[in-house]
Design an enzyme around this catalytic site. Structure first.
Site, PDB file in Angstrom:
ATOM      1  N   ASN A  96     -10.000   0.724  -1.215  1.00 38.29           N
ATOM      2  CA  ASN A  96     -10.048  -0.616  -0.540  1.00 38.29           C
ATOM      3  C   ASN A  96     -11.612  -0.841  -0.225  1.00 38.29           C
ATOM      4  O   ASN A  96     -11.691  -1.166   1.087  1.00 38.29           O
ATOM      5  CB  ASN A  96      -8.914  -0.669   0.583  1.00 38.29           C
ATOM      6  N   ASP A 306      -4.072   8.224   7.356  1.00 37.95           N
ATOM      7  CA  ASP A 306      -3.746   6.902   6.900  1.00 37.95           C
ATOM      8  C   ASP A 306      -4.868   6.135   7.788  1.00 37.95           C
ATOM      9  O   ASP A 306      -4.726   5.075   8.203  1.00 37.95           O
ATOM     10  CB  ASP A 306      -2.308   6.271   7.160  1.00 37.95           C
ATOM     11  N   PHE A 324      -3.504  -5.071   8.635  1.00 34.77           N
ATOM     12  CA  PHE A 324      -2.573  -4.022   8.806  1.00 34.77           C
ATOM     13  C   PHE A 324      -3.597  -3.032   8.856  1.00 34.77           C
ATOM     14  O   PHE A 324      -4.770  -2.633   8.182  1.00 34.77           O
ATOM     15  CB  PHE A 324      -1.802  -3.714   7.488  1.00 34.77           C
ATOM     16  N   GLY A 325      -3.278  -1.832   9.773  1.00 32.72           N
ATOM     17  CA  GLY A 325      -4.181  -0.635   9.612  1.00 32.72           C
ATOM     18  C   GLY A 325      -4.462  -0.268  11.057  1.00 32.72           C
ATOM     19  O   GLY A 325      -4.638  -0.575  11.859  1.00 32.72           O
TER      20      GLY A 325
END
Length: 417
Positions: A96, A306, A324-325
């Protein structure tokens, strides 16, 4: 780099010294001697740390560092410092970035950026060009540059024929295809787990069905094609059952779980704290129990932090619009060791072979690729424990059991300050 580790408990099931307290002499980055007591005649740095334990170097199968394109979130240089301080000798970097790594040149840039570091970088390559899900990327060329696994970050392979072709193609060079487990058509605009809490809070849900449908489809395709499939970050009890059955059939399937989904549930959403907005979403306590059982039984192969730094402009906003994240490197070991036993924890963090990468046994004559840690220290994860550039941490305020001292890797010793 020469160092003598004093009274270190070795955690390595394949070592004859497993769970034994030993002195370990390392010279020029190689384990020279392991014994009950070692007195070095040379001037070698002795390292004595409280309740010192050592294991093979930890591997995180999926981290995001932002660079290139999003350096304000995290640079490769700082990300690798965070990884080393958190106990990781090896990290696989997600796709990403901007531009995305869908060719050999982009992979070489990532590897060059990390050259000379104590932490080994293993870039993931995009499965499709520009991660657009339409045409396969230059998989063979990226493999020749050292890529072993291919993944469009957090994007499911929508086209089943594309997944079929990818699984067939990578068999020529032993590659690993990754497929994110979510059927987006079942959860349009979903942002949290679909259940009682999402209804109470008025947040659009992502049902467990969205994950199990995708996993079931991918496993059927794998059974047809052969090859090697890795499903990253499963989050539901149904996925555990499906993968367990696939392994019984002898399919070459592996999977990981995010530390977030092992330690947190959707009950945390009541605060509307955007640090809990992650994908896959936080599920129920029943799912967490199934995931932990799957990890202990070996259905789930590995745990990932993650780690995904997000800048404040995209995180400290309304829940619906936040990205998100969550970051997770600094808190990964302490969280995992709090929810399962030590041997399961270490096994889940040292499964390099899933991505066809070496995992070096703790034995005399082998290269020293080690993580140093204290598994019993109790502490609370606070803002001042964050080493990342971004501070979007889902584990803020959580109690931890165990903490990394640092690593020995690539003939370097890196310790927490």
């Amino acid at each position: 780099m020469n160092v003598l580790l004093k009274a270190a408990t070795i955690v390595d099931k394949e070592s004859k010294h497993h769970l034994k307290k030993r002195d370990v002499l390392i010279e020029n980055g190689v384990i020279k001697k392991i014994a009950s007591s070692i007195t070095s005649e040379k001037k070698i740095k002795e390292l004595s740390l409280d309740n010192l334990h050592i294991s093979r170097g930890w591997f995180d199968s999926g981290v995001s560092f932002g660079e290139p394109g999003f350096e304000e979130r995290e640079t490769i240089e700082n990300g690798l410092k965070v990884a080393a301080a958190s106990g990781f000798t090896d990290v696989a970097i997600h796709t990403n970035t901007s531009p995305v790594p869908d060719n050999k040149g982009a992979i070489n840039f990532l590897k060059a950026s990390a050259k000379g570091n104590a932490v080994n970088v293993h870039p993931l390559g995009c499965l499709t060009r520009q991660s657009n899900g339409e045409d396969l990327a230059e998989l063979f060329d990226m493999n020749s540059a050292g890529v072993t696994s291919f993944y469009d970050y957090k994007q499911p392979v929508i086209n089943p024929n594309l997944l079929k072709i990818a699984l067939q193609y990578v068999q020529n060079f032993g590659g690993v295809v990754q497929s994110f487990p979510q059927e987006n058509a079942i959860s349009p605009k979903g942002i949290v787990h679909e259940a009682i809490n999402s209804t109470k809070l008025g947040l659009k849900g992502i049902p467990s069905l969205a994950e199990s449908l995708q996993v079931a489809r991918d496993l059927y395709i794998l059974e047809y094609t052969g090859g090697t499939l890795h499903i990253p970050t499963i989050s539901t009890k149904e996925s555990v059952a499906l993968i367990k059955e696939a392994k019984k059939k002898g399919l070459n399937i592996t999977c990981s779980v995010s530390i977030n989904n092992l330690a947190l549930t959707d009950d945390t959403l009541e605060t509307f704290d955007t640090n809990y907005k992650v994908t896959p979403p936080l599920r129920t306590n029943e799912d967490v129990k199934a995931l932990l059982k799957g990890l202990k039984e070996g259905t789930i192969d590995m745990v990932t932090s993650d780690h995904n730094p997000i800048d404040i402009e995209h995180k400290k906003i309304e829940f619906d619009h936040a990205m998100f994240g969550s970051i997770g490197l600094e808190s990964c070991f302490g969280t995992l060791n709090s929810v399962t036993d030590l041997e399961t924890t270490i096994h889940a963090l040292t499964r390099n072979e899933v991505f066809n990468l070496p995992s070096i046994k703790i034995s005399e004559g082998n290269t020293a690729t080690l993580t140093l840690f204290n598994p019993n220290v109790s502490w609370k994860f606070n803002l001042n424990d964050i080493l990342s550039t971004s501070t979007n941490a889902a584990m803020i305020g959580q109690r931890m059991k165990g903490k990394a001292y640092g690593i020995i890797s690539n003939n370097k010793l890196v310790l927490n300050a």
